[in-house]
Design an enzyme around this catalytic site. Sequence first.
Site, short mmCIF file in Angstrom:
data_model
loop_
_atom_site.label_atom_id
_atom_site.label_comp_id
_atom_site.label_asym_id
_atom_site.label_seq_id
_atom_site.Cartn_x
_atom_site.Cartn_y
_atom_site.Cartn_z
N GLU A 1 42.33 39.74 45.66
CA GLU A 1 41.15 39.49 46.43
C GLU A 1 41.10 40.25 47.63
O GLU A 1 40.59 40.03 48.60
CB GLU A 1 41.47 38.10 47.23
CG GLU A 1 41.69 36.77 46.08
CD GLU A 1 40.60 36.64 44.95
OE1 GLU A 1 39.61 37.11 45.24
OE2 GLU A 1 40.81 35.68 44.24
N MET B 1 34.36 37.22 38.59
CA MET B 1 35.08 36.20 38.43
C MET B 1 35.74 35.77 37.07
O MET B 1 34.72 35.69 36.28
CB MET B 1 34.92 34.94 39.24
CG MET B 1 35.10 35.01 40.87
SD MET B 1 34.39 33.26 41.86
CE MET B 1 35.59 32.20 41.44
#
Length: 194
Positions: free
Chosen positions: A90, A18
């Site tokens: 994602e 991330m």
Amino acid sequence: MSFVSMNGGCIEVIVGSMFSGKSEELIRRMRRAEIARQRVQVFKPLIDKRYSEDHIVSHSDLRMKSETVEKADEILEKVDPRTEVVGIDEAQFFDATIVAVCNRLADMGKRVIVAGLDKDYLGKPFEPMPELLAIAEYITKSMAICVICGAPANYTQRLVQNEERVLVGASGVYEARCRRHFDPTLSVPGLSKR
Ligand code: ADP
């Protein structure tokens, strides 16, 4: 980098922790394609409602219009035959079907750009990303900056105690850490050393 194949189709995968810039990189590639007047479509899984339901949004607030799908198969239903470049963000939140979907799109001659987390909060491979990496023509691994020491950060540190694999959140819930400062026990109740 050249993107030449028999019918122009290929798979590019962007992976990393991330905050490593995966969404920024996906948006950058999609924008360049748009500027070159190519037809583009961006998809993301329904689960990621962090910032917007009809845009992909980076942590630096870059955004791009996207379509939300519940299952990977829906991408094949929603993709316009004229679309030349398909972006998927994602991707770790899709099931294994996403692998066949990406292959199908590439076989149809489309450039498929897929971004996703390669590891979960325990530092373990996040399926289906390993399979996507195996079939990709091009792979980009991005890293963030460790918030503790400034080294390249390959891990996502979960800051709250929770053992759900999918726990959607951003700053305050996760931060970027290097190998030395990543501590998966921090997020496991009963195991935390702190
Ligand atoms: P990803 O999709 O990999 O989660 P994004 O593209 O959404 O990443 O966001 C990348 C942006 O996150 C950076 O440009 C920067 O503004 C921000 N950021 C926040 N924390 C960090 C960090 N520790 N290292 C690098 N960038 C960070």
